[in-house]
Design a protein around this motif. Structure first.
Motif, mmCIF file in Angstrom:
data_model
loop_
_atom_site.group_PDB
_atom_site.id
_atom_site.type_symbol
_atom_site.label_atom_id
_atom_site.label_comp_id
_atom_site.label_asym_id
_atom_site.label_seq_id
_atom_site.Cartn_x
_atom_site.Cartn_y
_atom_site.Cartn_z
ATOM 1 N N LEU A 127 0.836 -1.209 0.000
ATOM 2 C CA LEU A 127 0.000 0.000 0.000
ATOM 3 C C LEU A 127 0.869 1.257 0.000
ATOM 4 O O LEU A 127 0.608 2.215 -0.742
ATOM 5 C CB LEU A 127 -0.914 -0.014 1.218
ATOM 6 N N LEU A 128 1.912 1.253 0.845
ATOM 7 C CA LEU A 128 2.760 2.430 0.969
ATOM 8 C C LEU A 128 3.478 2.749 -0.341
ATOM 9 O O LEU A 128 3.520 3.908 -0.770
ATOM 10 C CB LEU A 128 3.774 2.222 2.099
ATOM 11 N N ILE A 129 4.025 1.731 -0.999
ATOM 12 C CA ILE A 129 4.744 2.005 -2.251
ATOM 13 C C ILE A 129 3.775 2.484 -3.332
ATOM 14 O O ILE A 129 4.127 3.331 -4.163
ATOM 15 C CB ILE A 129 5.558 0.781 -2.710
ATOM 16 N N GLU A 130 2.549 1.995 -3.299
ATOM 17 C CA GLU A 130 1.538 2.469 -4.252
ATOM 18 C C GLU A 130 1.254 3.952 -4.033
ATOM 19 O O GLU A 130 1.186 4.741 -4.982
ATOM 20 C CB GLU A 130 0.257 1.653 -4.064
ATOM 21 N N ARG A 131 1.099 4.337 -2.765
ATOM 22 C CA ARG A 131 0.862 5.756 -2.451
ATOM 23 C C ARG A 131 2.062 6.609 -2.848
ATOM 24 O O ARG A 131 1.914 7.711 -3.380
ATOM 25 C CB ARG A 131 0.592 5.919 -0.950
#
Length: 427
Positions: A332-336
């Motif tokens: 999720l973090l890398i997507e954001r």
């Protein structure tokens, strides 16, 4: 300049770097947060250089340390040490190395130094293959196999080091190739290099280069390398100081992304296993570990207190599936962060795996590294309440993001928002 900063400068080496124009004094932490001496709270996305692996002030670790310290703090390896044996048993099993033996040190540098000693003694050679852009510690032998000049202050060395290509996917002569052809080109480079050498002892490689800016080759590169190495009896040392214990999410160890080759001959670890306590170590199959023909002990490696901390920390990590959390929340973090990066002309690449993420900055419109921008983003993120790191082989222009593995979705969202604002304010 604060009084403590002045005192630090008066007694510390000039090369001992501090982050920030006005350096922080951290006084305490809890979970994924830390506080400074002025009472400011920060979301910690660097964990003391990937070392606070589970959480700050984790009760289970604190309790284990306190109870062991109340019984016995030190004994050395000259005496039987139950916590050391118990932790070694667990690590040997988890390592995947058959008939494994474990030796504990106090740091990742010392672990890599020991691995080099074992490999060179076992093979009767002082030649070492290392990766370009690599980092393996600050001892005399470790800096001599570090392929990053920013962290290698001397060319003098007890070893003859030969550097192999492949640790950096998106820069260099093979960057434009497909993954398949990138691997083939790197293997050809390795085979050509070996044609000009006598008898290398080992290849040492970080599955994901840490100080180098969280760069990594395509999955399978080290498996392909291993086929070449095995034909000549050359050992493979996997430096798992930063990639171990599930940080990459997909795997417990970084080498498992190249699992077709099987486990490495030697594996080194440190940082996260102690959650801040000084633990490093080496795992090797018995014939390699036992090859030394001189006496050796460790005064501080395997300390009862650090081993108690490591056991409690490892148990917490496994029981709470923090590897799975790194995969889910890290995804999720890398997507954001990629969404944030897409709107900033200074962001060249957002890369990573699990909770090990790098954001490479360049001067807009060019492919030229931007260390000044990285430093500015670091300051802006701090002002917004977020601590991150930096690194990279191209003038320290990569933001390094590696929170404790217990990071929550809400904290990931908060950190991404702060970092997005810092990027747009500082670049």
């Amino acid at each position: 300049m604060t009084g403590l900063h002045e005192r630090h400068l008066a007694v510390s080496p000039a090369w001992l770097a501090l982050y920030y124009r006005h350096p922080l004094e951290l006084t305490h932490g809890e979970g994924r947060h830390v506080w400074d001496a002025d009472g400011n709270r920060y979301l910690d996305f660097f964990g003391g250089i990937l070392t606070t692996m589970t959480a700050h002030a984790l009760p289970e670790v604190t309790k284990a340390v306190s109870e062991q310290a109340g019984r016995l703090i030190h004994s050395s390896t000259l005496y039987l040490n139950r916590p050391m044996v118990e932790l070694a048993e667990r690590i040997a099993t988890l390592s995947g190395i058959p008939d494994a033996r474990v030796f504990f040190t106090t740091s990742g540098t010392e672990a890599n130094d020991t691995a080099l000693l074992l490999a060179t003694a076992y093979r009767g050679s002082n030649q070492i293959l290392a990766m370009r852009n690599s980092y393996h510690g600050r001892s005399f032998s470790a800096v001599s196999i570090t392929g990053n000049t920013s962290w290698s202050p001397t060319s003098l060395s007890p070893l003859q080091t030969l550097y192999v290509h492949g640790g950096v996917r998106s820069r260099g002569p093979y960057a434009e190739l497909s993954d398949e052809h990138f691997i083939k080109a790197c293997v050809a480079d390795l085979e050509d290099l070996l044609g000009h050498t006598r008898n290398p002892a080992a290849l040492i490689a970080e599955p994901v280069q840490g100080v180098g800016g969280f760069t990594a080759p395509p999955d399978g590169l080290y498996a392909a390398f291993r086929e070449v190495l095995d034909r000549r009896g050359i050992l493979w040392i996997s430096d798992e100081v930063q990639t171990g214990w599930g940080r990459t999410g997909d795997h417990f160890w970084g080498w498992q992304a190249h699992a077709a080759s099987g486990p490495p001959d030697i594996l080194t670890f440190a940082k996260g296993i102690g959650n801040g306590m000084s633990i490093g170590g080496v795992v090797a199959r018995a014939d390699v570990m036992n090859c030394l023909d001189a006496n050796s002990i460790s005064t501080f490696g395997g300390s009862p207190v650090t081993m108690a901390a490591g056991l409690a920390n490892l148990s917490y990590l496994l029981e709470h599936d923090l590897q799975g959390n790194a995969r889910r929340v890290g995804g999720l973090l890398i997507e954001r962060l990629r969404a944030v990066g897409a709107s900033s002309p200074a962001v060249r690449e957002v890369r990573g795996r699990g909770l090990m993420i790098g954001i490479e900055l360049v001067k807009p419109g060019t492919d030229e590294a931007a260390p000044e921008a990285a430093a500015a983003v670091l300051e802006a993120a701090r002002a917004g309440g977020l601590l991150i790191g930096k690194g990279g082989g191209h003038d320290t222009s990569v933001l390094r993001i590696a929170p404790p593995l217990s990071l929550t979705v809400a904290e990931a969202e908060e950190g991404a928002e702060i970092l997005g604002e810092a990027l747009h304010a500082a670049t």
